[in-house]
Design a protein around this motif. Structure first.
Motif, PDB file in Angstrom:
ATOM      1  N   TRP A   1       0.815  -1.232   0.111  1.00  0.00           N
ATOM      2  CA  TRP A   1       0.017  -0.018   0.071  1.00  0.00           C
ATOM      3  C   TRP A   1       0.999   1.367   0.160  1.00  0.00           C
ATOM      4  N   GLU A   2       2.180   0.865  -0.335  1.00  0.00           N
ATOM      5  CA  GLU A   2       2.981   2.296  -0.191  1.00  0.00           C
ATOM      6  C   GLU A   2       2.684   3.262  -1.137  1.00  0.00           C
ATOM      7  N   GLY A   3       2.078   3.128  -2.163  1.00  0.00           N
ATOM      8  CA  GLY A   3       1.661   4.183  -3.151  1.00  0.00           C
ATOM      9  C   GLY A   3       0.531   4.869  -2.932  1.00  0.00           C
ATOM     10  N   VAL A   4      -0.341   4.262  -2.070  1.00  0.00           N
ATOM     11  CA  VAL A   4      -1.679   4.756  -1.855  1.00  0.00           C
ATOM     12  C   VAL A   4      -1.718   6.196  -0.766  1.00  0.00           C
ATOM     13  N   SER A   5      -1.976   7.166  -1.297  1.00  0.00           N
ATOM     14  CA  SER A   5      -1.867   8.447  -0.422  1.00  0.00           C
ATOM     15  C   SER A   5      -2.638   9.482  -0.996  1.00  0.00           C
ATOM     16  N   PRO A   6      -3.455  10.203   0.209  1.00  0.00           N
ATOM     17  CA  PRO A   6      -3.538  10.093   1.443  1.00  0.00           C
ATOM     18  C   PRO A   6      -4.190   8.680   1.732  1.00  0.00           C
ATOM     19  N   LEU A   7      -3.935   8.102   2.464  1.00  0.00           N
ATOM     20  CA  LEU A   7      -4.531   6.742   3.239  1.00  0.00           C
ATOM     21  C   LEU A   7      -4.898   6.900   4.868  1.00  0.00           C
ATOM     22  N   PHE A   8      -6.114   6.669   5.130  1.00  0.00           N
ATOM     23  CA  PHE A   8      -6.575   6.976   6.428  1.00  0.00           C
ATOM     24  C   PHE A   8      -6.979   5.595   6.902  1.00  0.00           C
ATOM     25  N   LEU A   9      -6.648   5.297   8.190  1.00  0.00           N
ATOM     26  CA  LEU A   9      -6.785   3.928   8.849  1.00  0.00           C
ATOM     27  C   LEU A   9      -7.122   4.162  10.370  1.00  0.00           C
ATOM     28  N   VAL A  10      -8.091   2.994  10.523  1.00  0.00           N
ATOM     29  CA  VAL A  10      -8.081   2.787  11.987  1.00  0.00           C
ATOM     30  C   VAL A  10      -8.081   1.378  12.350  1.00  0.00           C
ATOM     31  N   PRO A  11      -7.800   0.699  13.510  1.00  0.00           N
ATOM     32  CA  PRO A  11      -7.613  -0.581  13.845  1.00  0.00           C
ATOM     33  C   PRO A  11      -9.035  -1.287  13.914  1.00  0.00           C
ATOM     34  N   GLY A  12      -8.807  -2.814  13.821  1.00  0.00           N
ATOM     35  CA  GLY A  12     -10.017  -3.466  13.747  1.00  0.00           C
ATOM     36  C   GLY A  12      -9.658  -4.412  14.983  1.00  0.00           C
ATOM     37  N   ASN A  13     -10.778  -5.239  15.200  1.00  0.00           N
ATOM     38  CA  ASN A  13     -10.721  -6.437  16.343  1.00  0.00           C
ATOM     39  C   ASN A  13      -9.585  -7.152  16.360  1.00  0.00           C
ATOM     40  N   HIS A  14      -9.347  -7.607  14.961  1.00  0.00           N
ATOM     41  CA  HIS A  14      -8.030  -8.421  14.953  1.00  0.00           C
ATOM     42  C   HIS A  14      -6.686  -7.729  15.189  1.00  0.00           C
ATOM     43  N   ASP A  15      -6.509  -6.481  14.922  1.00  0.00           N
ATOM     44  CA  ASP A  15      -5.547  -5.819  15.173  1.00  0.00           C
ATOM     45  C   ASP A  15      -5.197  -5.363  16.654  1.00  0.00           C
ATOM     46  N   ILE A  16      -6.398  -5.248  17.367  1.00  0.00           N
ATOM     47  CA  ILE A  16      -6.445  -4.954  18.735  1.00  0.00           C
ATOM     48  C   ILE A  16      -6.066  -6.127  19.526  1.00  0.00           C
ATOM     49  N   SER A  17      -6.819  -7.334  19.250  1.00  0.00           N
ATOM     50  CA  SER A  17      -6.696  -8.709  19.904  1.00  0.00           C
ATOM     51  C   SER A  17      -5.286  -9.213  20.079  1.00  0.00           C
ATOM     52  N   ASN A  18      -4.594  -8.978  18.894  1.00  0.00           N
ATOM     53  CA  ASN A  18      -3.299  -9.339  18.352  1.00  0.00           C
ATOM     54  C   ASN A  18      -2.230  -8.478  19.527  1.00  0.00           C
ATOM     55  N   ALA A  19      -2.901  -7.302  19.980  1.00  0.00           N
ATOM     56  CA  ALA A  19      -1.850  -6.409  20.607  1.00  0.00           C
ATOM     57  C   ALA A  19      -2.206  -6.591  22.339  1.00  0.00           C
ATOM     58  N   ILE A  20      -3.431  -7.054  22.633  1.00  0.00           N
ATOM     59  CA  ILE A  20      -3.819  -7.281  24.111  1.00  0.00           C
ATOM     60  C   ILE A  20      -4.165  -8.509  24.433  1.00  0.00           C
TER      61      ILE A  20
END
Length: 362
Positions: free
Chosen positions: A114-133
């Motif tokens: 996704w390097e060339g996709v700009s501007p790109l706006f993101l928020v995390p999902g439940n999988h991203d956060i479960s991996n973290a906590i």
């Protein structure tokens, strides 16, 4: 639940009257739940998520030279052109169970693709956060906040970039907003829970600007995503709550409907009539609907988007793979969202599905 046979119908949330007032047009692409780390059947082979994402990104480029459909919406028949930005609402990495690669490996693949996709706006999902906590089932490794940290660093731009060791979900929650052409775009992390609602009240003022909300979960978020109501309020396999949202769940069974939590969101939307639309991923299929709230006090246009890897229907039938393209006329304050089907022939190309137009203001 939306049935496949309805995917190509056109839905109009309001009747558009001709107007001579025209402002600048805002064009953006909306997608979600790319789930790096998974595999699926795609174009005659079993491939990984990075291959599918690259094919979807190719469709983004094809879209620039594709005419919008004659559906009565904004700019019908005109070329979509280069989008002003792209939005992806989370689950960049899949949860690290059943042999799925680490969040760090997934995040690095995402950055490369996704390097060339700009501007790109993101928020995390439940999988991203479960991996973290942590999660209610074993993960390997036990914790890896790489995608959650990466999203936070890019979107929140802290003075000192977080490292995975620094990440504290209780205070490192991705939330931000910007205004362009008198339209406010608000990104409220996983869901508009009490922490996000307080930030909105304290930070965004009461200027009445038409506001679009972007978050991972639908308005009626699942009970299991809320904080465990059972002492000691932790993440454990017996209770099944994932502690992804700051609000304590108002039911004690993860299969129940947490109407008390949903009602708090309904109250918030009712108190903020400037909020004109809500965009989300999570349980993924294309659906344009109106959320009335628990008590029927609101009428909020909602746009649910498909996933390239875990679509409710497109995971079984790849010809239904889609994302959403949005055009806003800032003069008339109308928004048209269109389902963009990008793999109907199991090869590069675009066809149009459902569309909906909503009013963002008077």
């Amino acid at each position: 639940m939306v049935k496949k046979t309805f995917l190509f119908l056109t839905v109009i949330f309001l009747s558009i009257c001709p107007s001579r007032t025209e402002g600048r047009k805002i064009h953006f692409i909306y997608c979600s739940d790319v789930h790096y780390g998974l595999e699926r059947e795609f174009r005659g082979d079993t491939v990984s998520a990075d291959s599918v994402s690259r094919a979807m990104l190719e469709a983004f480029r094809i879209l620039e030279h594709t005419a919008l459909p004659p559906d009565g919406g904004i700019d019908e028949g005109k070329m979509f052109g280069t989008p002003d930005f792209v939005i992806c609402t989370g689950d960049i990495a899949n949860r690290m169970e059943d042999g799925v690669q680490s969040a760090n490996a997934s995040w690095q693949q995402f950055l490369s693709d996704w390097e060339g996709v700009s501007p790109l706006f993101l928020v995390p999902g439940n999988h991203d956060i479960s991996n973290a906590i942590g999660y209610t089932k074993p993960l390997e490794p036990e914790r890896d906040p790489s995608s959650a940290v990466g999203i936070y660093n890019i979107m929140m731009s802290p003075d000192t970039l977080l490292t995975p060791e620094d990440f504290d979900y209780s205070c490192n929650r991705t939330h931000f907003a910007f205004v362009t052409d008198s339209i406010r775009f608000v990104f409220m992390g996983m869901w508009p829970d009490a922490t996000m609602r307080e930030w909105y009240e304290d930070s965004l003022g009461d200027d009445g600007l038409p506001t679009l909300l972007f978050t991972h979960d639908p308005p009626e978020a699942e009970a299991k995503h809320f904080t465990n109501p059972r002492k000691p309020n932790d993440i454990n396999p017996e209770d099944g709550f994932q502690n992804l949202l700051s609000d304590t769940c108002t039911v004690r069974d993860t299969d129940a409907r947490p109407k008390g939590n949903w009602r708090a969101l309904e109250d918030f939307i009712a108190d903020h009539p400037e909020i004109r639309a809500y965009f989300h991923g999570d349980c993924n299929y294309n659906e344009f609907y109106t959320w009335k709230g628990v008590d029927g006090r609101i009428s909020l246009p909602v746009f649910r988007v498909d996933s390239p890897m875990k679509g409710e229907y497109s995971s079984e039938d790849e010809t239904l793979l889609s994302f959403i393209v949005v055009t806003i006329d800032t003069g008339t304050r109308l928004l048209t969202a269109r389902e963009c089907l990008w793999n109907t022939g199991m090869r590069p190309g675009i066809k149009w599905g459902e569309s909906a137009t909503v009013r963002l203001g008077r």
